[in-house]
Design an enzyme around this catalytic site. Structure first.
Site, PDB file in Angstrom:
ATOM      1  N   ARG A   1      -1.723  -5.895  -8.215  1.00 26.34           N
ATOM      2  CA  ARG A   1      -0.613  -6.838  -8.046  1.00 26.34           C
ATOM      3  C   ARG A   1      -0.551  -7.878  -9.150  1.00 26.34           C
ATOM      4  O   ARG A   1       0.480  -8.494  -9.354  1.00 26.34           O
ATOM      5  CB  ARG A   1      -0.745  -7.546  -6.690  1.00 26.34           C
ATOM      6  CG  ARG A   1      -0.491  -6.641  -5.512  1.00 26.34           C
ATOM      7  CD  ARG A   1      -1.060  -7.226  -4.254  1.00 26.34           C
ATOM      8  NE  ARG A   1      -2.500  -7.379  -4.379  1.00 26.34           N
ATOM      9  CZ  ARG A   1      -3.316  -7.766  -3.419  1.00 26.34           C
ATOM     10  NH1 ARG A   1      -2.830  -8.083  -2.245  1.00 26.34           N
ATOM     11  NH2 ARG A   1      -4.615  -7.865  -3.610  1.00 26.34           N
TER      12      ARG A   1
ATOM     13  N   SER B   1      -3.167  -7.625   2.879  1.00 25.56           N
ATOM     14  CA  SER B   1      -3.540  -7.513   4.295  1.00 25.56           C
ATOM     15  C   SER B   1      -3.986  -8.864   4.838  1.00 25.56           C
ATOM     16  O   SER B   1      -3.680  -9.216   5.984  1.00 25.56           O
ATOM     17  CB  SER B   1      -4.672  -6.492   4.466  1.00 25.56           C
ATOM     18  OG  SER B   1      -4.269  -5.225   4.034  1.00 25.56           O
TER      19      SER B   1
ATOM     20  N   LYS C   1     -17.179  -6.998   4.785  1.00 24.54           N
ATOM     21  CA  LYS C   1     -16.018  -7.554   5.499  1.00 24.54           C
ATOM     22  C   LYS C   1     -16.100  -7.195   6.979  1.00 24.54           C
ATOM     23  O   LYS C   1     -16.509  -6.081   7.323  1.00 24.54           O
ATOM     24  CB  LYS C   1     -14.716  -6.952   4.946  1.00 24.54           C
ATOM     25  CG  LYS C   1     -14.307  -7.473   3.584  1.00 24.54           C
ATOM     26  CD  LYS C   1     -12.960  -6.863   3.196  1.00 24.54           C
ATOM     27  CE  LYS C   1     -12.518  -7.284   1.805  1.00 24.54           C
ATOM     28  NZ  LYS C   1     -11.305  -6.554   1.366  1.00 24.54           N
TER      29      LYS C   1
ATOM     30  N   HIS D   1       0.839  -1.212   0.000  1.00 23.02           N
ATOM     31  CA  HIS D   1       0.000   0.000   0.000  1.00 23.02           C
ATOM     32  C   HIS D   1       0.872   1.258   0.000  1.00 23.02           C
ATOM     33  O   HIS D   1       0.629   2.200  -0.748  1.00 23.02           O
ATOM     34  CB  HIS D   1      -0.892   0.047   1.259  1.00 23.02           C
ATOM     35  CG  HIS D   1      -1.986  -0.975   1.304  1.00 23.02           C
ATOM     36  ND1 HIS D   1      -2.205  -1.764   2.418  1.00 23.02           N
ATOM     37  CD2 HIS D   1      -2.920  -1.331   0.404  1.00 23.02           C
ATOM     38  CE1 HIS D   1      -3.247  -2.559   2.197  1.00 23.02           C
ATOM     39  NE2 HIS D   1      -3.690  -2.315   0.976  1.00 23.02           N
TER      40      HIS D   1
HETATM   41  O1  PNS Z   1      -9.060  -2.836   0.421  1.00 24.05           O
HETATM   42  P1  PNS Z   1     -10.361  -3.325  -0.164  1.00 24.05           P
HETATM   43  O2  PNS Z   1     -11.228  -3.985   0.875  1.00 24.05           O
HETATM   44  O3  PNS Z   1     -10.142  -4.217  -1.365  1.00 24.05           O
HETATM   45  O4  PNS Z   1     -11.122  -2.012  -0.688  1.00 24.05           O
HETATM   46  C1  PNS Z   1     -12.362  -2.129  -1.354  1.00 24.05           C
HETATM   47  C2  PNS Z   1     -13.065  -0.756  -1.428  1.00 24.05           C
HETATM   48  C3  PNS Z   1     -13.236  -0.186  -0.039  1.00 24.05           C
HETATM   49  C4  PNS Z   1     -12.218   0.187  -2.242  1.00 24.05           C
HETATM   50  C5  PNS Z   1     -14.435  -1.016  -2.113  1.00 24.05           C
HETATM   51  O5  PNS Z   1     -15.155  -1.932  -1.362  1.00 24.05           O
HETATM   52  C6  PNS Z   1     -15.251   0.259  -2.281  1.00 24.05           C
HETATM   53  O6  PNS Z   1     -15.064   0.971  -3.239  1.00 24.05           O
HETATM   54  N1  PNS Z   1     -16.184   0.541  -1.322  1.00 24.05           N
HETATM   55  C7  PNS Z   1     -16.945   1.776  -1.298  1.00 24.05           C
HETATM   56  C8  PNS Z   1     -18.421   1.567  -1.639  1.00 24.05           C
HETATM   57  C9  PNS Z   1     -18.671   1.837  -3.098  1.00 24.05           C
HETATM   58  O7  PNS Z   1     -18.608   2.928  -3.585  1.00 24.05           O
HETATM   59  N2  PNS Z   1     -18.987   0.743  -3.818  1.00 24.05           N
HETATM   60  C10 PNS Z   1     -19.266   0.805  -5.240  1.00 24.05           C
HETATM   61  C11 PNS Z   1     -18.121   0.278  -6.066  1.00 24.05           C
HETATM   62  S1  PNS Z   1     -18.788  -0.360  -7.557  1.00 24.05           S
END
Ligand code: PNS
Length: 164
Positions: A94, A131, A42, A18
């Protein structure tokens, strides 16, 4: 025009991968926001406050003091981005699996609000780091120090226990 980008994630916990993505993205954009997002699908191992504190400390330790850290507890990411003057999201990639996972979200986010997603490639040495790998390793008492910033390593050390 000032370019503002949001780099969102669960950061549960933040890894060296990150931090590498933040370092690379901060060379591209004028302003960068590290957004710690509550993902309802999650159950995080670290609280929101812990994830924010560890991200802040890790960015500072890496000399990335100009990166802002904020949280998003509810609502759409694109709404947060547009209301903060950002029209770009940054995601670390990645490998093929990340591309497959991120591409549909990137298209939906563009369709929703014209917010584009920029994929940033971390150094290959971080390509296997996640993570969840850190949490699993820590849960079995393994050494996570090669994969996490010092602040996270200290967190695990100070607890004298692990949180997987
Ligand atoms: O580190 P992660 O858990 O892979 O991050 C995922 C994250 C938080 C970036 C994703 O879940 C997200 O964008 N959540 C916000 C809610 C949202 O806008 N969802 C629509 C995306 S199509």
């Amino acid at each position: 025009m000032t370019s503002i980008a949001v780099c969102p994630g669960s950061f549960d916990p933040v890894t060296l991968g990150h931090i590498d993505v933040f370092a690379k993205a901060s060379r591209i954009f004028d302003e960068l926001i590290g957004l710690v997002v509550h993902n309802p699908s999650k159950q995080p191992a670290f609280s929101l406050d812990e994830r924010v504190a560890l991200l802040r400390e890790s960015l500072d330790d890496a000399g990335l003091t100009h990166v802002r850290v904020d949280t998003l507890s509810e609502g759409l990411l694109v709404d947060y981005a547009t209301s903060h003057g950002a029209d770009v999201l940054v995601k670390g990639i990645r490998g093929d699996l990340d591309v497959s996972y991120e591409t549909p979200m990137a298209i939906v986010n563009r369709n929703l609000a014209g917010v584009e997603t920029v994929f940033v490639l971390p150094e290959p040495e971080h390509s296997h780091v996640s993570s969840s790998l850190v949490r699993t390793l820590a849960g079995f008492g393994g050494d996570v120090t090669p994969y996490v910033p010092q602040a996270v390593a200290r967190w695990y050390e100070n607890r004298g226990t692990t949180r997987s």
